[in-house]
Write a protein that holds these residues in place. Structure first.
Motif, PDB file in Angstrom:
ATOM      1  N   GLN A  12       0.834  -1.195   0.000  1.00 57.33           N
ATOM      2  CA  GLN A  12       0.000   0.000   0.000  1.00 57.33           C
ATOM      3  C   GLN A  12       0.869   1.245   0.000  1.00 57.33           C
ATOM      4  OE1 GLN A  12      -2.035  -1.027   3.726  1.00 57.33           O
ATOM      5  NE2 GLN A  12      -1.261   0.876   4.640  1.00 57.33           N
ATOM      6  N   GLU A  13       0.339   2.333  -0.564  1.00 51.21           N
ATOM      7  CA  GLU A  13       1.138   3.523  -0.838  1.00 51.21           C
ATOM      8  C   GLU A  13       1.780   4.111   0.412  1.00 51.21           C
ATOM      9  OE1 GLU A  13       0.533   7.424  -3.631  1.00 51.21           O
ATOM     10  OE2 GLU A  13      -1.099   6.887  -2.284  1.00 51.21           O
ATOM     11  N   VAL A  30     -20.051  -2.486  -4.850  1.00 53.41           N
ATOM     12  CA  VAL A  30     -19.268  -2.054  -3.689  1.00 53.41           C
ATOM     13  C   VAL A  30     -17.900  -2.720  -3.754  1.00 53.41           C
ATOM     14  CG1 VAL A  30     -19.186  -1.867  -1.180  1.00 53.41           C
ATOM     15  CG2 VAL A  30     -21.398  -1.883  -2.368  1.00 53.41           C
ATOM     16  N   PHE A  31     -16.841  -1.898  -3.737  1.00 51.96           N
ATOM     17  CA  PHE A  31     -15.474  -2.390  -3.815  1.00 51.96           C
ATOM     18  C   PHE A  31     -14.698  -1.984  -2.562  1.00 51.96           C
ATOM     19  CE2 PHE A  31     -16.811  -1.682  -8.177  1.00 51.96           C
ATOM     20  CZ  PHE A  31     -16.366  -2.801  -8.858  1.00 51.96           C
ATOM     21  N   GLU A  32     -13.812  -2.862  -2.124  1.00 51.44           N
ATOM     22  CA  GLU A  32     -12.754  -2.434  -1.212  1.00 51.44           C
ATOM     23  C   GLU A  32     -11.655  -1.832  -2.074  1.00 51.44           C
ATOM     24  OE1 GLU A  32      -9.432  -4.241   1.927  1.00 51.44           O
ATOM     25  OE2 GLU A  32     -10.717  -5.590   0.781  1.00 51.44           O
ATOM     26  N   THR A  33     -11.067  -0.703  -1.666  1.00 50.88           N
ATOM     27  CA  THR A  33     -10.076  -0.049  -2.513  1.00 50.88           C
ATOM     28  C   THR A  33      -8.949   0.565  -1.688  1.00 50.88           C
ATOM     29  OG1 THR A  33      -9.761   1.625  -4.251  1.00 50.88           O
ATOM     30  CG2 THR A  33     -11.349   2.130  -2.526  1.00 50.88           C
ATOM     31  N   PHE A  34      -7.756   0.543  -2.264  1.00 48.49           N
ATOM     32  CA  PHE A  34      -6.608   1.257  -1.701  1.00 48.49           C
ATOM     33  C   PHE A  34      -5.644   1.563  -2.844  1.00 48.49           C
ATOM     34  CE2 PHE A  34      -5.319  -3.181  -1.588  1.00 48.49           C
ATOM     35  CZ  PHE A  34      -3.975  -3.166  -1.925  1.00 48.49           C
ATOM     36  N   GLY A  56       1.147   3.854  -7.182  1.00 44.67           N
ATOM     37  CA  GLY A  56       0.099   4.834  -7.477  1.00 44.67           C
ATOM     38  C   GLY A  56      -1.119   4.238  -8.153  1.00 44.67           C
ATOM     39  N   GLU A  57      -1.201   2.923  -8.202  1.00 40.57           N
ATOM     40  CA  GLU A  57      -2.328   2.257  -8.855  1.00 40.57           C
ATOM     41  C   GLU A  57      -3.478   2.082  -7.868  1.00 40.57           C
ATOM     42  OE1 GLU A  57       0.518  -0.597 -11.663  1.00 40.57           O
ATOM     43  OE2 GLU A  57      -0.157  -1.231  -9.683  1.00 40.57           O
ATOM     44  N   SER A  58      -4.686   2.295  -8.353  1.00 35.30           N
ATOM     45  CA  SER A  58      -5.871   2.076  -7.537  1.00 35.30           C
ATOM     46  C   SER A  58      -6.254   0.599  -7.605  1.00 35.30           C
ATOM     47  CB  SER A  58      -7.032   2.948  -8.039  1.00 35.30           C
ATOM     48  OG  SER A  58      -8.195   2.723  -7.270  1.00 35.30           O
ATOM     49  N   VAL A  59      -6.292  -0.042  -6.455  1.00 35.09           N
ATOM     50  CA  VAL A  59      -6.588  -1.474  -6.373  1.00 35.09           C
ATOM     51  C   VAL A  59      -8.002  -1.648  -5.850  1.00 35.09           C
ATOM     52  CG1 VAL A  59      -5.895  -3.676  -5.355  1.00 35.09           C
ATOM     53  CG2 VAL A  59      -4.162  -1.946  -5.901  1.00 35.09           C
ATOM     54  N   LYS A  60      -8.783  -2.493  -6.534  1.00 37.58           N
ATOM     55  CA  LYS A  60     -10.177  -2.697  -6.133  1.00 37.58           C
ATOM     56  C   LYS A  60     -10.482  -4.188  -6.016  1.00 37.58           C
ATOM     57  CE  LYS A  60     -12.340  -0.456  -9.387  1.00 37.58           C
ATOM     58  NZ  LYS A  60     -13.425   0.212 -10.118  1.00 37.58           N
ATOM     59  N   ARG A  61     -11.298  -4.518  -5.010  1.00 41.29           N
ATOM     60  CA  ARG A  61     -11.803  -5.885  -4.844  1.00 41.29           C
ATOM     61  C   ARG A  61     -13.317  -5.819  -4.688  1.00 41.29           C
ATOM     62  NH1 ARG A  61     -12.940  -9.565  -0.511  1.00 41.29           N
ATOM     63  NH2 ARG A  61     -12.252  -8.099   1.099  1.00 41.29           N
ATOM     64  N   ASN A  84      -5.883   3.028   5.903  1.00 42.52           N
ATOM     65  CA  ASN A  84      -6.636   1.787   5.755  1.00 42.52           C
ATOM     66  C   ASN A  84      -7.459   1.780   4.472  1.00 42.52           C
ATOM     67  OD1 ASN A  84      -6.434   1.856   9.027  1.00 42.52           O
ATOM     68  ND2 ASN A  84      -6.623  -0.220   8.253  1.00 42.52           N
ATOM     69  N   SER A  85      -7.847   0.592   4.059  1.00 41.70           N
ATOM     70  CA  SER A  85      -8.697   0.464   2.873  1.00 41.70           C
ATOM     71  C   SER A  85      -9.999   1.233   3.074  1.00 41.70           C
ATOM     72  CB  SER A  85      -9.008  -1.007   2.605  1.00 41.70           C
ATOM     73  OG  SER A  85      -7.846  -1.711   2.265  1.00 41.70           O
ATOM     74  N   LYS A  86     -10.551   1.680   1.951  1.00 36.99           N
ATOM     75  CA  LYS A  86     -11.839   2.375   1.942  1.00 36.99           C
ATOM     76  C   LYS A  86     -12.835   1.562   1.140  1.00 36.99           C
ATOM     77  CE  LYS A  86      -9.773   7.006   2.302  1.00 36.99           C
ATOM     78  NZ  LYS A  86      -8.420   6.535   2.606  1.00 36.99           N
TER      79      LYS A  86
END
Length: 583
Positions: free
Chosen positions: A398-399, A562-566, A571-576, A510-512
């Motif tokens: 994470q960044e 609805v995604f979990e994201t960080f 600098g990449e946006s990661v989504k689950r 933390n993840s959002k």
């Protein structure tokens, strides 16, 4: 000729237990008793005079296209109680065809030896012969030039075992006791070292400077005295080529009973696969240049050959045990990167499909628990996922993260991995590394490895697992509110029950959760990113989320994903994807 055997190393007993966890077996065992290894590879000592003993340290017979380099390094010992002059002798080698050559002494060879001590004498010469012929004998010859004709007296003649003659970088080590399987312990008796060595990891690294293979060796000092790791390197051998490697750590000292890791970095090609490794030690020869200076000629002698299983650098050589999510990984005592009072646990691992981008994303979360009574810096652990067919995918941290973990609490760090669309997450292995820098060399040192389970994604579940939170959705509605400007404003209303892990400290890193609105043909029309901690976070009970989408017509059916994201370190946006609301 008078010979007598003399053991050159003290008896060493070593028991190694590396990188274990509650379910992780030892990485490497002392498959070869070091005392037996030292005895099997001991040097033979020969009596040269009543005060001098000699032993052969190195022999070189390196053939090139039209010349042959012949060399020897002799260890000479003064057995008396007084300073003794090095005897005047010529060192000669005899070849299999009967031809004899005199080797030239190094300009830096000592002239005398202190009482009860030893020195090394180096000899080298290059002869013009195009054929490749074996070296069979070594002799010490006293030449009396004060009489005519000159008189030659052979002080000592030794039949040279072909197993101790090094024929250059392409040589094959044939001495049975010097050929080891991966993970077997070895010594370097030729260097008079009492240290024990165990290979524990080999892996390939791709950096901006190119591709290299890193070999990780554990060094053990079983003595009661401080010891310096002797100078040695490792060459990687393929079916057709040899790649020379060098130590990342130039100088390493070990206290009594201490264990440390050293790393050898071998520049390679991307598709290079080693079949074995040669442990090599350097030798040097000095010749005078006439201006008071010296020219050094260096070469390396092979000592030990380590056999490698197929695919060692990609699939690993350490057995990867099954791992249970949430259990601590107990790192070995040799590791200095993660403090001993910090537990590291993998608490989440998911693989998510990215249909629009054509690849999959894996998301892993590691919990670091500080069991001490003071804050501890968060170690920047490097991670890697390895597929069952040997492909490695580096983790992107994470960044940003907190600088430390408070006492008796935990902190969570997320990692992302870009996987091919064909990778479904079956049979994955997780490797943990520390990032090391020595001079201009950067390399990774293995901390742990294990087969890790991938958690199932259930987009229909009413509970969202976003560690350290369990979020239960009690009710939800999507509404389109008509505005005075003749547009519709879309909002999502959620009734939530949020249960955090109270041992885990959370912050803005933390993840959002990202709530993304799609129209009836699947086009994205609006989104809102909401924190789970800090200002503007989600709360227990009723939450209204503005989806930031306005339309001049009522557009149903619609859906909210609805995604979990960080954001990762690149600098990449990661989504689950967690769940979908359709209305």
């Amino acid at each position: 000729m008078n010979k007598r055997m003399k053991r050159s190393l003290a008896t060493i007993v070593l028991s190694a237990a590396l990188l274990t966890t509650a379910s992780f077996p030892a990485w490497a065992a002392d498959g070869l008793n070091l005392a037996a290894a030292a005895a099997a590879n001991m040097n033979i000592s020969y009596t040269l005079t009543d005060k001098i003993e000699v032993e052969i340290k190195s022999m070189l017979n390196e053939h090139e296209s039209d010349s042959t380099k012949l060399g020897a390094v002799i260890r000479i010992k003064n057995t008396s109680g007084k300073i003794t002059r090095v005897p005047d002798f010529e060192l000669r080698v005899r070849m299999a065809d009967g031809v004899e050559y005199t080797l030239q002494p190094s300009a830096k060879n000592p002239k005398s030896i202190q009482p009860k001590s030893q020195q090394e004498l180096s000899y080298l010469t290059t002869v013009e012969r195009s054929d490749d012929v074996a070296l069979t004998d070594l002799s010490f010859v006293d030449v009396n030039l004060e009489v005519y004709p000159k008189e030659e007296t052979t002080l000592l003649a030794v039949a040279v075992d072909s197993g101790i003659v090094w024929n250059g970088i392409d040589s094959t080590i044939t001495k049975p006791t010097a050929i080891l399987k991966w993970g077997e312990a070895f010594t370097l008796p030729s260097l008079r070292s009492t240290l024990g060595f165990i290979p524990v990891d080999i892996h390939k690294e791709i950096t901006a400077k190119g591709v290299s293979t890193v070999v990780q060796i554990q060094v053990v000092n079983p003595t009661k005295e401080r010891q310096t790791v002797p100078n040695f390197g490792i060459d990687g051998k393929t079916e057709n080529n040899v790649y020379s490697g060098s130590r990342a750590e130039a100088s390493v000292m070990l206290d009594p009973g201490e264990k440390k890791y050293i790393h050898i970095v071998i520049p390679t090609d991307l598709d290079t696969e080693f079949t074995s490794l040669n442990v090599v030690t350097p030798e040097s020869f000095a010749s005078a240049t006439g201006d008071g200076k010296f020219r050094e000629d260096t070469y390396r002698i092979g000592r030990v050959n380590i056999l490698l299983p197929t695919g060692a650098a990609t699939q690993g050589v350490i057995p990867a045990p099954e791992y249970t999510l949430g259990t601590p990984v107990k790192l070995d005592s040799t590791n200095k990167f993660v403090p001993s009072n910090v537990d590291v646990s993998l608490v989440e691992l998911h693989v998510t499909s990215n249909e629009d981008d054509g690849f999959n994303t894996a998301v892993a979360k590691f919990k670091l628990t500080n069991n001490s009574d003071r804050p501890i810096p968060i170690p920047a652990i490097q991670t890697e996922l390895v597929s069952k067919d040997g492909y490695a995918y580096g983790g992107r941290r994470q960044e940003a993260a907190a600088l430390s973990v408070v006492p008796n609490a935990s902190y969570v760090v997320s990692y992302s991995y870009a996987l091919p669309a064909s990778e479904k997450g079956e049979g994955l292995k997780m490797n943990l590394y520390s990032q090391q820098v020595s001079g201009e060399t950067t390399y990774k040192s293995l901390l742990a490895t294990a087969k890790v389970p991938v958690q199932k994604n259930d987009p229909t579940s009413k509970t969202l697992n976003v560690y350290p939170y369990d979020i239960t959705i009690k009710d939800w509605t999507i509404s389109a509110i008509f505005q005075g400007n003749m547009t519709y404003d879309y909002k999502l209303k959620l009734d939530l029950d949020i249960k955090p892990d109270k041992q885990v400290t959370v912050d803005k890193f933390n993840s959002k959760l990202s709530f993304e609105l799609f129209d009836n043909v699947g086009n994205p029309v609006g989104k809102s990113v909401v924190a789970l901690s800090g200002e503007g976070r989600l709360y227990n009970g009723s939450n209204t989320i503005n989806l930031n989408a306005r339309s001049n017509q009522l557009d149903f059916p619609i859906q909210v994903k609805v995604f979990e994201t960080f954001t990762n370190e690149f600098g990449e946006s990661v989504k689950r994807l967690l769940t979908t609301f359709k209305q």
